[in-house]
Design a protein around this motif. Structure first.
Motif, PDB file in Angstrom:
ATOM      1  N   ASP A 136      -2.106  -3.551  10.477  1.00 10.76           N
ATOM      2  CA  ASP A 136      -1.330  -2.585  11.235  1.00 10.76           C
ATOM      3  C   ASP A 136       0.085  -3.104  11.530  1.00 10.76           C
ATOM      4  OD1 ASP A 136      -2.190  -4.602  12.897  1.00 10.76           O
ATOM      5  OD2 ASP A 136      -2.530  -3.279  14.624  1.00 10.76           O
ATOM      6  N   GLY A 180       2.604   9.925  -3.625  1.00 10.70           N
ATOM      7  CA  GLY A 180       1.362   9.187  -3.848  1.00 10.70           C
ATOM      8  C   GLY A 180       1.472   7.978  -4.752  1.00 10.70           C
ATOM      9  N   VAL A 219       4.715   9.978   0.951  1.00  8.88           N
ATOM     10  CA  VAL A 219       3.290  10.271   1.078  1.00  8.88           C
ATOM     11  C   VAL A 219       2.888  11.350   0.077  1.00  8.88           C
ATOM     12  CG1 VAL A 219       1.532  11.240   2.599  1.00  8.88           C
ATOM     13  CG2 VAL A 219       3.147   9.535   3.488  1.00  8.88           C
ATOM     14  N   THR A 225       4.799   0.610   1.300  1.00 12.83           N
ATOM     15  CA  THR A 225       4.759  -0.076   2.595  1.00 12.83           C
ATOM     16  C   THR A 225       4.160  -1.462   2.417  1.00 12.83           C
ATOM     17  OG1 THR A 225       4.554   2.010   3.809  1.00 12.83           O
ATOM     18  CG2 THR A 225       3.856   0.007   4.947  1.00 12.83           C
ATOM     19  N   THR A 228       9.525   9.410   4.689  1.00 13.44           N
ATOM     20  CA  THR A 228       8.125   8.971   4.645  1.00 13.44           C
ATOM     21  C   THR A 228       7.232  10.094   4.154  1.00 13.44           C
ATOM     22  OG1 THR A 228       8.543   7.438   6.476  1.00 13.44           O
ATOM     23  CG2 THR A 228       6.247   7.995   5.989  1.00 13.44           C
ATOM     24  N   ARG A 243       0.830  -1.205   0.000  1.00 20.02           N
ATOM     25  CA  ARG A 243       0.000   0.000   0.000  1.00 20.02           C
ATOM     26  C   ARG A 243       0.863   1.252   0.000  1.00 20.02           C
ATOM     27  NH1 ARG A 243       0.746   2.302   4.803  1.00 20.02           N
ATOM     28  NH2 ARG A 243       0.754   1.132   6.764  1.00 20.02           N
ATOM     29  N   ARG A 244       0.177   2.376  -0.266  1.00 22.33           N
ATOM     30  CA  ARG A 244       0.861   3.669  -0.194  1.00 22.33           C
ATOM     31  C   ARG A 244       1.296   3.948   1.245  1.00 22.33           C
ATOM     32  NH1 ARG A 244      -3.181   7.788  -3.121  1.00 22.33           N
ATOM     33  NH2 ARG A 244      -4.708   6.377  -2.191  1.00 22.33           N
ATOM     34  N   PRO A 245       2.439   4.595   1.419  1.00 21.54           N
ATOM     35  CA  PRO A 245       2.904   4.906   2.774  1.00 21.54           C
ATOM     36  C   PRO A 245       2.025   5.960   3.441  1.00 21.54           C
ATOM     37  CG  PRO A 245       4.322   5.933   1.157  1.00 21.54           C
ATOM     38  CD  PRO A 245       3.390   5.053   0.388  1.00 21.54           C
ATOM     39  N   GLU A 246       2.017   5.907   4.764  1.00 19.87           N
ATOM     40  CA  GLU A 246       1.333   6.894   5.592  1.00 19.87           C
ATOM     41  C   GLU A 246       2.356   7.514   6.540  1.00 19.87           C
ATOM     42  OE1 GLU A 246      -1.566   4.512   7.526  1.00 19.87           O
ATOM     43  OE2 GLU A 246      -2.669   4.029   5.681  1.00 19.87           O
ATOM     44  N   LEU A 247       2.066   8.713   7.007  1.00 16.30           N
ATOM     45  CA  LEU A 247       3.017   9.390   7.892  1.00 16.30           C
ATOM     46  C   LEU A 247       3.333   8.558   9.127  1.00 16.30           C
ATOM     47  CD1 LEU A 247       1.745  13.091   7.718  1.00 16.30           C
ATOM     48  CD2 LEU A 247       3.775  12.107   6.611  1.00 16.30           C
ATOM     49  N   SER A 248       2.368   7.796   9.589  1.00 18.19           N
ATOM     50  CA  SER A 248       2.585   6.979  10.786  1.00 18.19           C
ATOM     51  C   SER A 248       3.537   5.812  10.535  1.00 18.19           C
ATOM     52  CB  SER A 248       1.243   6.447  11.303  1.00 18.19           C
ATOM     53  OG  SER A 248       0.587   5.678  10.300  1.00 18.19           O
ATOM     54  N   ASP A 249       3.886   5.541   9.263  1.00 21.69           N
ATOM     55  CA  ASP A 249       4.818   4.457   8.939  1.00 21.69           C
ATOM     56  C   ASP A 249       6.255   4.818   9.305  1.00 21.69           C
ATOM     57  OD1 ASP A 249       2.596   3.250   7.859  1.00 21.69           O
ATOM     58  OD2 ASP A 249       3.189   3.568   5.766  1.00 21.69           O
TER      59      ASP A 249
END
Length: 311
Positions: free
Chosen positions: A78, A59, A56, A70, A52, A14-20
């Motif tokens: 999670d 995209g 993000v 990710t 990261t 999946r696309r990365p997220e800031l929480s990664d």
């Protein structure tokens, strides 16, 4: 270009997220992870957050920029296992792939499963004509990931890869669209018939063309060396070594080579000298079937079949 999640048997890409960023910091700051990678140590939390955030913002894959995907557990989304890198160049015609996983998840086939899915996405969704990667020659597990995805070793550049003040050789791997289609279409079923046939004028070119994966050359001699040893076998304990060799045929196709050293006074039992299964025909049960054939042949009339061939 926007990236939609990819689901495999065990994973989601999946696309990365800031929480990664925290998970990225945790794995990339480990010395055993960084040792063969392209970042200098120490790897800081700030660098993970900045990297990261860039991913993000992107995209999805972009030409002349590196983007990270990710990789999470499909059953526990999670739970981050690692990430993939993709870099498009030549106007999007060529894609570069890389992978970084936490050591807790090494040796489970995750990198291969994720990279295989990324390769399919690049060829089918983005229409690239070639995929490539590179690695440190001291990292054979990474080579096995690429080889399991069908990439082929294309060369080695000496003292060409720098990370800070450290320099290493660089192994180059690549795959064209035709390579990928051939790899996906290779036979994977157990053959109906495996037989050992003499090497003749008619099949010698097919035998000579047999190749293993590059990482397997540490254990399996290439065909040129086997031909040399068959022609000039040398001596052992002062006695000439007598080679017996055959091509391995599976369902009518040449797929491997086996060579046995015949008994001598110094070694009363024949022993397995060479066994090579072509990279396109491995994991089909060919090797075990060929060894059974060789053992039965070399046991012969009057020989103890249980001692016919020593591994």
């Amino acid at each position: 270009m926007a990236f939609a999640p990819i689901r495999t048997e065990r994973l989601i890409l999946r696309r990365p997220e800031l929480s990664d960023a925290e998970a990225a910091y945790e794995r990339r700051s480990l010395p055993e992870v960084a040792v063969y990678q392209d970042w200098e140590m120490p790897y800081t939390r700030e660098r993970a957050e900045a990297s990261t955030a860039r991913a993000v913002e992107m995209g999805g894959p972009q030409v002349d920029r590196t983007w990270n995907i990710t990789v999470v557990d499909a059953e526990q989304p999670d739970r981050i296992l690692g990430d993939l890198a993709v870099h498009l160049k030549w106007g999007g015609r060529t894609g570069y792939v890389g992978y970084t996983f936490h050591p807790d998840h090494w040796g489970k086939g995750y990198a291969t499963e994720a990279t295989r899915a990324l390769i399919e996405y690049l060829f089918t969704d983005l229409g690239v004509s070639r995929i490539e990667s590179d690695l440190d020659p001291r990292n054979p597990p990474s080579a096995r990931v690429l080889e399991a995805c069908g990439l082929q070793f294309e060369g080695l550049t000496r003292e060409s890869f720098w990370v800070g003040e450290e320099c290493s050789d660089d192994m180059l791997y690549g795959m064209t669209r035709a390579d990928w289609e051939a790899w996906r279409g290779r036979p994977r079923h157990r053959p109906d018939q495996v037989s050992l046939v003499p090497v003749t004028e008619e099949n010698v070119a097919a035998v000579a063309a047999l190749t293993t994966h590059k990482s397997q050359e540490r254990f399996v001699a290439p065909m040129g060396v086997s031909f040399k040893d068959a022609l000039v076998p040398g001596t052992e304990d002062g006695m000439p070594v007598v080679p017996w060799y055959r091509a391995i045929e599976a369902d009518g196709e040449i797929v491997g080579f086996v060579m046995v050293a015949e008994p001598t006074p110094a070694r009363p039992n024949p022993y397995l000298w060479r066994l090579l299964i072509d990279r396109m025909h491995q994991r089909r049960g060919v090797a075990s079937a060929a060894l059974d054939e060789a053992r039965a042949d070399r046991a012969g009339p009057g020989r103890d079949s249980d001692r016919g061939l020593v591994g």
